[in-house]
Design an enzyme around this catalytic site. Sequence first.
Site, PDB file in Angstrom:
ATOM      1  N   SER A 130      15.455 -42.720 -14.816  1.00  0.00           N
ATOM      2  CA  SER A 130      15.464 -41.304 -14.420  1.00  0.00           C
ATOM      3  C   SER A 130      16.696 -40.578 -14.961  1.00  0.00           C
ATOM      4  O   SER A 130      16.599 -39.425 -15.391  1.00  0.00           O
ATOM      5  CB  SER A 130      15.343 -41.155 -12.909  1.00  0.00           C
ATOM      6  OG  SER A 130      16.260 -41.987 -12.278  1.00  0.00           O
ATOM      7  N   ASP A 174      25.255 -43.183 -13.341  1.00  0.00           N
ATOM      8  CA  ASP A 174      24.111 -43.440 -14.221  1.00  0.00           C
ATOM      9  C   ASP A 174      24.140 -42.522 -15.444  1.00  0.00           C
ATOM     10  O   ASP A 174      23.995 -42.969 -16.586  1.00  0.00           O
ATOM     11  CB  ASP A 174      22.791 -43.232 -13.464  1.00  0.00           C
ATOM     12  CG  ASP A 174      22.763 -44.005 -12.167  1.00  0.00           C
ATOM     13  OD1 ASP A 174      23.520 -44.985 -12.047  1.00  0.00           O
ATOM     14  OD2 ASP A 174      21.996 -43.635 -11.253  1.00  0.00           O
TER      15      ASP A 174
HETATM   16  C1  GLA Z   1      22.717 -45.459  -7.858  1.00  0.00           C
HETATM   17  C2  GLA Z   1      23.300 -44.056  -7.972  1.00  0.00           C
HETATM   18  C3  GLA Z   1      24.677 -44.098  -8.655  1.00  0.00           C
HETATM   19  C4  GLA Z   1      25.605 -45.126  -7.991  1.00  0.00           C
HETATM   20  C5  GLA Z   1      24.880 -46.457  -7.830  1.00  0.00           C
HETATM   21  C6  GLA Z   1      25.703 -47.454  -7.040  1.00  0.00           C
HETATM   22  O1  GLA Z   1      22.421 -45.978  -9.122  1.00  0.00           O
HETATM   23  O2  GLA Z   1      22.432 -43.224  -8.717  1.00  0.00           O
HETATM   24  O3  GLA Z   1      25.236 -42.806  -8.633  1.00  0.00           O
HETATM   25  O4  GLA Z   1      26.089 -44.638  -6.775  1.00  0.00           O
HETATM   26  O5  GLA Z   1      23.624 -46.313  -7.176  1.00  0.00           O
HETATM   27  O6  GLA Z   1      26.842 -47.817  -7.739  1.00  0.00           O
END
Ligand code: GLA
Length: 392
Positions: A130, A174
């Site tokens: 995503s 991400d």
């Molecule tokens: C998800 C969220 C990120 C981060 C991770 C944990 O992937 O989208 O922003 O917080 O969890 O590290």
Amino acid sequence: MTSKQRIVEETKKLFQDKYNKNPEVISISPGRINIIGEHVDYNLGLSMPAAINKYLCVAISKNKQKKINGYSQTLNDSFSNDYMLNNDNRLWVKYVHGSILESLNKSNYDKGFDIVINSSIPMGKGISSSAALEISIVLSINKIFNLKMNNNDIIKKCQSVDHNHINIQSGVLDQSACLLSKKKSIFTIDFYNMNIEYLKYNLKNIKWILIDSNIRRELASSKYHERVNECKKALELLSLDNNEIKSFRDLNINTAKKISILPSKLKKRVVHVVSENDRVAKMKEAIKKESIRTMGDLLIKSHESLRDNYEVSCTEIDKMINFSKTIKGWIGGRIMGGGFGGATINLVELGYEDSFVDKLSIFYKKKFGLNCDMLDLSFVDGAETIYNNSLN
Ligand code: GLA
């Protein structure tokens, strides 16, 4: 032709077939892993992510219809919605629509877009398909309208998509990983000031292997918010007690006394964040010194903290990690990403990859009746706009 070039060519062709014209822009984003530094991005901590050799590609052009027409080759699904109306409940449509609206926030563009999406990033496996979608669209809009957004602007726009359109109060791990990575490198990112440090990655005797637990992360978003709110509360209490504490970065593992005022659950959350930041710094040193054992130990410690302090693991993954300790060639590993299922990231001695995966698969199938799928990783460049046909 590389797999990246192939997906670009394929997406261009799909676009031509679908809309009878060339796309104006094609952008492509990799998926990501995170070596260490979990649940610290929204706590202004440190992480060590890398983009991986799986890609999502978007081809896009303006149209004159005041409509967004979207086609996902991956999902074999399409939509045609009014430009400003964002009431389609399909998640991928919300991502597409949200990314366009956030990018064009203050612009008075009132026409539409034709879009094709084509992806080799497995969905729902914790490798950020995503974020790759958001990044590819925001990059494309940035290019089409020459908006001059810099990397941080692009990352922030994508975060607004999560916050305003998907209802997930995520950090920017991400999107930063998908956008900022460099080939054959890993990097540390400091979410306090968005400072980046790239590390050349030359370790030849080890392999990073992702194992998908096939546990769906049903509770992930509600539990994720619970953790975000617990951390907010903990910080609020700490700064009320001592107004010099403005973020968890004002604490370190030696100032544990300061957190004794917190209720025990919140104390555990803070211990995770502070100790995880410390582990990221130590991982950086271990990689520089090629101390493979230390790298493995840090991964195991991170898993233990995510399991016991942050409480974002699950039985299946805990058992998987415990069993891995008995497999020859496994150096270390941990649950990766938001948690409550999803994938583990593992460090394995070169030559033991297959036997590790075989042994783990047999154990996992016998114990839980589930398959565990593996992904062999290599670290690649971050997202980019690859085709720009401004003559359209
Ligand atoms: C998800 C969220 C990120 C981060 C991770 C944990 O992937 O989208 O922003 O917080 O969890 O590290």
